[in-house]
Design a protein around this motif. Structure first.
Motif, PDB file in Angstrom:
ATOM      1  N   GLU A   1       0.911  -1.184  -0.024  1.00  0.00           N
ATOM      2  CA  GLU A   1       0.029  -0.036  -0.131  1.00  0.00           C
ATOM      3  C   GLU A   1       0.794   1.275   0.132  1.00  0.00           C
TER       4      GLU A   1
ATOM      5  N   THR B   1       0.738   5.666   0.376  1.00  0.00           N
ATOM      6  CA  THR B   1      -0.065   6.998   0.839  1.00  0.00           C
ATOM      7  C   THR B   1      -0.124   7.922  -0.327  1.00  0.00           C
TER       8      THR B   1
ATOM      9  N   GLY C   1      -5.826   2.862   5.685  1.00  0.00           N
ATOM     10  CA  GLY C   1      -5.602   4.021   6.429  1.00  0.00           C
ATOM     11  C   GLY C   1      -6.632   4.722   6.948  1.00  0.00           C
TER      12      GLY C   1
ATOM     13  N   SER D   1      -5.706  10.379   5.949  1.00  0.00           N
ATOM     14  CA  SER D   1      -4.512   9.708   5.436  1.00  0.00           C
ATOM     15  C   SER D   1      -4.813   8.568   4.953  1.00  0.00           C
TER      16      SER D   1
ATOM     17  N   SER E   1      -4.737   5.083   2.306  1.00  0.00           N
ATOM     18  CA  SER E   1      -3.871   4.228   1.581  1.00  0.00           C
ATOM     19  C   SER E   1      -4.256   3.613   0.465  1.00  0.00           C
TER      20      SER E   1
END
Length: 478
Positions: free
Chosen positions: A9, A11, A42, A46, A48
């Protein structure tokens, strides 16, 4: 694409690094393009995204030709099933083999992934034992036992072999140390609130204040920044300890990859379970945890390290300072990074006064604001050195007796007429204050000449004034 990248993953910040744009551009893409990948994890602030979906979308939009090698390695570290720290430890093992035994690595890299997962751990463990000692902190992160068909993670699985190969490929471009520094720095940047870092500038200043040394100790090493600065200043033997096992392991790998001749690292609280009780270091550099109340005030109340006094519960910094002083050789220097409040608290006033009175504190350097990161109060750099200790006394705890002296009588009467007391006489008088008359020598050492007066009008009887004198003078001070 690596096999484990499908589960990786990334961000929004990672997407921006992949495409070479800012985070604002990624936010615009999410709003403008309906086919932008959906979050898979996430939080709302934030999120992901799946790395494979992001790469596919970026290539379809013409915004990404190829993922940089360092980004691919970092994504593999993030996707490691044991976590990023375990991945960094495994990367460090492989990079140490690449750096120290390049010929062995070329032979190992020619086999399959399953075979590599079986053959590399024994070679890395042998090298780690030779460099860090048998009790190194990486034993807590030992890889799972491998078999001929794979590892314990799954039947016929590649295990960490793809990660090892990717890290070795990254090291081929800039070196093993630079590759590990990049991955470690990326991990610390991703967790700014979890770890307290010592910037490179203050670390170099502290090493310069300590001066040249052969052995250096850091009882709260973190990731080993201070010891790396000490090695750059000339230290050859490094001793590191930290209460967090992951930080102790990362510091040991970092120092070994940096080329230190002798590295000894341990995991554990230095105040409660010191791994180097007889260090005798030339230099001690420390960035201790600030304002820690659970440092062991009660269980360490009678510890011999508190030569200047038992620190209060709120004075953990003074406990670390005395610990560093206790682990120095005579003439060594300790440099600590401390908060300004440690110099003004009332609870530590007595210990600070004793440190000053005995000459243990050598210098205090106030660092500018932002020296240890934005938003943090400016710390203070303190230099300490243990004072010279007096020579040990003889057995029995008393000074050796000096030569006998003749001094003034404690009672009224005629004074003695002997020579002046010698310079080394430390007593007010000896028990031989009688006026010159008949002479007599004592029988107990040391030999002292006593002069017993004859009866006179002033002293009609003997002994005078009921002093209880019944035998010869013993020559002992009164």
């Amino acid at each position: 694409m690596p096999e484990n990248s499908a589960a990786a993953e990334v961000t929004a910040a990672g997407i921006a690094r992949l495409a070479g744009v800012g985070r604002a551009a990624v936010s615009n893409w999410r709003r403008r393009y309906a086919d932008f990948p959906r979050p898979v994890g996430g939080t709302a602030t934030s999120p992901s995204f799946a790395l494979a979906e992001v790469e596919q979308w970026l290539r379809a939009q013409g915004k990404l030709a190829e993922v940089p090698l360092r980004e691919r390695v970092w994504q593999q570290v993030c996707a490691h099933p044991g976590g990023a720290v375990a991945a960094l430890v495994e990367v460090g093992r492989a990079l140490l083999v690449v750096r120290e035994r390049p010929t062995d690595w070329l032979e190992l890299s020619a086999v399959s992934d399953a075979r590599l997962a079986l053959l590399l751990p024994p070679v890395a463990e042998q090298l780690l034992t030779a460099r860090l000692g048998p009790a190194h902190p990486l034993t807590a992160f030992d890889p799972e036992p491998a078999t001929a068909t794979g590892t314990a993670r799954g039947p016929a699985g590649p295990g960490p072999a793809p990660l090892w190969r990717a890290a070795a490929e990254l090291a081929a471009g800039g070196g093993a140390r630079q590759a590990f520094e990049f991955l470690l720095g990326r991990y610390l940047d991703a967790h700014p609130r979890q770890y307290t870092r010592t910037p490179q500038g203050p670390a170099e200043l502290m090493a310069a204040l300590a001066g040249p040394a052969r052995t250096a100790l850091d009882p709260a090493c973190g990731t080993g920044t201070l010891l790396r600065a000490a090695r750059a200043a000339g230290a050859r033997s490094l001793a590191a300890q930290d209460a967090a096992p992951e930080l102790a392991a990362l510091a040991a790998l970092r120092l070994a990859l940096d080329g230190a001749e002798e590295v000894r690292a341990a995991a554990g609280d230095s105040l409660r379970a010191d791994a180097f009780p007889r260090a005798g270091a030339d230099v001690a550099l420390c960035h201790p945890p600030f304002n820690e109340r659970n440092w062991g005030h009660e269980e360490l109340a009678y510890d011999p390290r508190w030569e200047y006094g038992l620190p209060a519960r709120a004075e953990s910094e003074l406990a670390w300072a005395q610990h560093c002083l206790a682990r120095l050789r005579e003439g060594g220097t300790a440099v600590l990074l401390m908060p300004p409040a440690a110099a003004a608290r009332r609870s530590g006033r007595r210990i600070r006064a004793d440190l000053l009175r005995r000459g243990a504190l050598r210098a205090v350097v106030a660092l500018p604001a932002g020296a240890c990161g934005a938003g943090r109060p400016p710390p203070t750099c303190c230099s300490w050195t243990p004072p010279r200790r007096p020579p040990p006394r003889p057995r029995g705890g008393r000074r050796p007796p000096g030569p006998p002296c003749t001094a003034r009588s404690p009672r009224p009467g005629p004074r003695t007429t002997g020579p002046a007391p010698p310079p080394n006489c430390r007593r007010a008088h000896w028990r031989c204050p009688w006026s010159p008359c008949s002479t007599r020598t004592s029988t107990s050492p040391p030999a002292v000449t006593c002069r017993r007066p004859a009866p006179t009008a002033a002293w009609p009887s003997w002994p005078p004034y009921g002093s209880g004198w019944t035998g010869p003078c013993t020559g002992r001070p009164s």
